[in-house]
Design a protein around this motif. Structure first.
Motif, mmCIF file in Angstrom:
data_model
loop_
_atom_site.group_PDB
_atom_site.id
_atom_site.type_symbol
_atom_site.label_atom_id
_atom_site.label_comp_id
_atom_site.label_asym_id
_atom_site.label_seq_id
_atom_site.Cartn_x
_atom_site.Cartn_y
_atom_site.Cartn_z
ATOM 1 N N UNK A 1 0.834 -1.200 0.000
ATOM 2 C CA UNK A 1 0.000 0.000 0.000
ATOM 3 C C UNK A 1 0.871 1.253 0.000
ATOM 4 N N UNK A 2 1.952 1.255 0.787
ATOM 5 C CA UNK A 2 2.867 2.407 0.819
ATOM 6 C C UNK A 2 3.518 2.624 -0.542
ATOM 7 N N UNK A 3 3.831 1.529 -1.221
ATOM 8 C CA UNK A 3 4.410 1.644 -2.564
ATOM 9 C C UNK A 3 3.391 2.200 -3.548
ATOM 10 N N UNK A 4 2.152 1.717 -3.461
ATOM 11 C CA UNK A 4 1.114 2.158 -4.394
ATOM 12 C C UNK A 4 0.725 3.618 -4.184
ATOM 13 N N UNK A 5 0.643 4.053 -2.929
ATOM 14 C CA UNK A 5 0.166 5.406 -2.628
ATOM 15 C C UNK A 5 1.278 6.437 -2.748
ATOM 16 N N UNK A 6 2.439 6.143 -2.170
ATOM 17 C CA UNK A 6 3.513 7.141 -2.079
ATOM 18 C C UNK A 6 4.761 6.791 -2.892
ATOM 19 N N UNK A 7 4.817 5.593 -3.445
ATOM 20 C CA UNK A 7 6.040 5.182 -4.120
ATOM 21 C C UNK A 7 7.164 4.852 -3.163
ATOM 22 N N UNK A 8 6.835 4.579 -1.906
ATOM 23 C CA UNK A 8 7.849 4.232 -0.909
ATOM 24 C C UNK A 8 8.215 2.758 -1.021
ATOM 25 N N UNK A 9 9.481 2.457 -0.770
ATOM 26 C CA UNK A 9 9.946 1.073 -0.806
ATOM 27 C C UNK A 9 10.455 0.688 0.577
ATOM 28 N N UNK A 10 9.598 0.017 1.347
ATOM 29 C CA UNK A 10 9.975 -0.399 2.695
ATOM 30 C C UNK A 10 10.576 -1.808 2.733
ATOM 31 N N UNK A 11 10.703 -2.469 1.587
ATOM 32 C CA UNK A 11 11.143 -3.863 1.583
ATOM 33 C C UNK A 11 12.563 -4.010 2.102
ATOM 34 N N UNK A 12 13.523 -3.309 1.495
ATOM 35 C CA UNK A 12 14.912 -3.414 1.949
ATOM 36 C C UNK A 12 15.094 -2.759 3.308
ATOM 37 N N UNK A 13 14.320 -1.713 3.580
ATOM 38 C CA UNK A 13 14.391 -1.049 4.893
ATOM 39 C C UNK A 13 14.035 -2.040 5.993
ATOM 40 N N UNK B 1 2.821 1.052 12.925
ATOM 41 C CA UNK B 1 1.664 1.371 12.092
ATOM 42 C C UNK B 1 0.361 1.002 12.797
ATOM 43 N N UNK B 2 -0.610 1.870 12.711
ATOM 44 C CA UNK B 2 -1.970 1.587 13.161
ATOM 45 C C UNK B 2 -2.833 1.546 11.907
ATOM 46 N N UNK B 3 -3.468 0.403 11.663
ATOM 47 C CA UNK B 3 -4.111 0.184 10.369
ATOM 48 C C UNK B 3 -5.487 -0.436 10.507
ATOM 49 N N UNK C 1 -4.349 -4.536 4.240
ATOM 50 C CA UNK C 1 -4.281 -3.223 4.879
ATOM 51 C C UNK C 1 -4.929 -2.219 3.948
ATOM 52 N N UNK C 2 -5.963 -1.513 4.449
ATOM 53 C CA UNK C 2 -6.696 -0.580 3.579
ATOM 54 C C UNK C 2 -6.556 0.876 4.022
ATOM 55 N N UNK C 3 -6.086 1.109 5.254
ATOM 56 C CA UNK C 3 -5.852 2.473 5.722
ATOM 57 C C UNK C 3 -4.814 2.420 6.828
ATOM 58 N N UNK C 4 -4.035 3.493 6.968
ATOM 59 C CA UNK C 4 -2.940 3.458 7.934
ATOM 60 C C UNK C 4 -2.577 4.851 8.442
ATOM 61 N N UNK C 5 -2.180 4.895 9.710
ATOM 62 C CA UNK C 5 -1.507 6.034 10.319
ATOM 63 C C UNK C 5 -0.359 5.463 11.136
ATOM 64 N N UNK C 6 0.873 5.833 10.804
ATOM 65 C CA UNK C 6 2.034 5.301 11.520
ATOM 66 C C UNK C 6 2.545 6.298 12.552
ATOM 67 N N UNK C 7 3.068 5.759 13.640
ATOM 68 C CA UNK C 7 3.662 6.553 14.711
ATOM 69 C C UNK C 7 5.142 6.229 14.794
ATOM 70 N N UNK C 8 5.962 7.263 14.797
ATOM 71 C CA UNK C 8 7.388 7.128 15.057
ATOM 72 C C UNK C 8 7.663 7.703 16.443
ATOM 73 N N UNK D 1 0.391 8.311 6.380
ATOM 74 C CA UNK D 1 -1.072 8.394 6.492
ATOM 75 C C UNK D 1 -1.647 8.131 5.103
ATOM 76 N N UNK D 2 -2.348 7.014 4.955
ATOM 77 C CA UNK D 2 -2.773 6.614 3.606
ATOM 78 C C UNK D 2 -4.020 5.737 3.681
ATOM 79 N N UNK D 3 -4.782 5.785 2.596
ATOM 80 C CA UNK D 3 -5.986 4.968 2.469
ATOM 81 C C UNK D 3 -6.056 4.428 1.046
ATOM 82 N N UNK D 4 -6.369 3.165 0.932
ATOM 83 C CA UNK D 4 -6.570 2.559 -0.390
ATOM 84 C C UNK D 4 -7.680 3.315 -1.120
ATOM 85 N N UNK D 5 -7.505 3.598 -2.417
ATOM 86 C CA UNK D 5 -8.512 4.391 -3.148
ATOM 87 C C UNK D 5 -9.933 3.868 -3.031
#
Length: 285
Positions: free
Chosen positions: A20-32, A44-46, A53-60, A79-83
């Protein structure tokens, strides 16, 4: 619809979150994640629909260093939601859950919002804060120290060692315990702009164009002499800091900084957020 969190070790949910992070923001968390940078402080709170996972708000969970004092803080991100699940109040539900979960447990909560949601966060007690960027003039004619360009993966072990034992880049305003975020920036944002300053045993993250340096971070295990750092840029004319410098022996000027979107802060009652600061770019989630 189910609310879930702390699912880093759940492979199905983790992979759905990463997708979902890749689809919405283009983020790549795989190697991270694969390199171990997704630590216990990133939560992440989802909402899920089945195993998706259809919606998320992450806390650092991190600390803000303000005038040398550490403050427990939370940075909200991803902060993201599936379309297909938008306009159902899912982000608002997750934000309210996070606020309840951390009530009384932090001094500051903050986030970086894009222009499309500037009206969303004030509903939850966040206030927009103006940042200021500092700059200084370099001395012309100094014989620069030779910096070594760092490469990944060859230098990754050294980068990790310094990054995970670093001191705050500033005592005026900085972050601490944000190593996981910084390593994401190193892996995916500034990979080609990492240099080692041998005298300070510091990692410098910067770009240079037309005798102007954008200095994004100075990562070191002990305080550095910024004049020595600046000297390595040779005949550079101006250095722009992407953090809040506190080097008293350098002359600065600062001006309001316009970023894409806005910086929002929610503070504990009785606390003031400092003016004329810039949040370190390498710990932005």
């Amino acid at each position: 619809m189910k609310l879930v969190s702390h699912y880093r070790e759940n492979e199905v949910l983790r992979k759905s979150f990463i997708q979902l992070a890749a689809d919405i923001f283009g983020l790549d968390f795989t190697s991270w994640h694969g390199r171990g940078y997704w630590g216990d402080r990133y939560i992440p709170f989802s909402y899920t629909d089945g195993d998706q996972i259809v919606a998320n708000v992450s806390v650092n969970e991190l600390d803000l260093v303000i005038d040398g004092k550490s403050h427990k803080s939370l940075q909200i991100g991803t902060v993201m939601t599936h379309p297909e699940y938008r306009n159902k109040g899912l982000s608002a539900g997750l934000m309210n859950h996070v606020l309840n979960e951390y009530e009384g447990k932090y001094d500051f909560m903050y986030l970086f919002a894009n222009d499309s949601v500037l009206d969303f966060y004030p509903k939850f007690g966040f206030e927009q804060v103006e940042e200021h960027q500092y700059s200084t003039k370099a001395l012309i004619g100094i014989n620069p120290l030779q910096l070594r360009k760092l490469r990944i993966p060859e230098d990754l072990e050294m980068i990790e060692k310094i990054s995970y034992t670093r001191v705050p880049v500033s005592n005026a305003f900085a972050t601490a315990n944000a190593n996981g975020i910084t390593m994401y920036h190193i892996l995916h944002v500034f990979t080609d702009h990492l240099y080692h300053h041998p005298e300070s045993d510091a990692i410098l993250i910067f770009t240079r164009e037309n005798r102007i340096v954008q200095l994004y971070d100075v990562i070191s295990t002990a305080p550095v002499n910024m004049k020595d750092i600046i000297a390595c840029f040779g005949d550079t004319v101006t250095i722009h800091f992407h953090f809040t410098p506190d080097y008293s022996d350098l002359p600065y000027q600062h001006n309001p900084f316009k970023r894409d979107g806005a910086f929002f802060v929610r503070k504990r009652t009785g606390l003031d957020f400092p003016p004329f600061i810039m949040h370190p770019v390498t710990s932005e989630a």
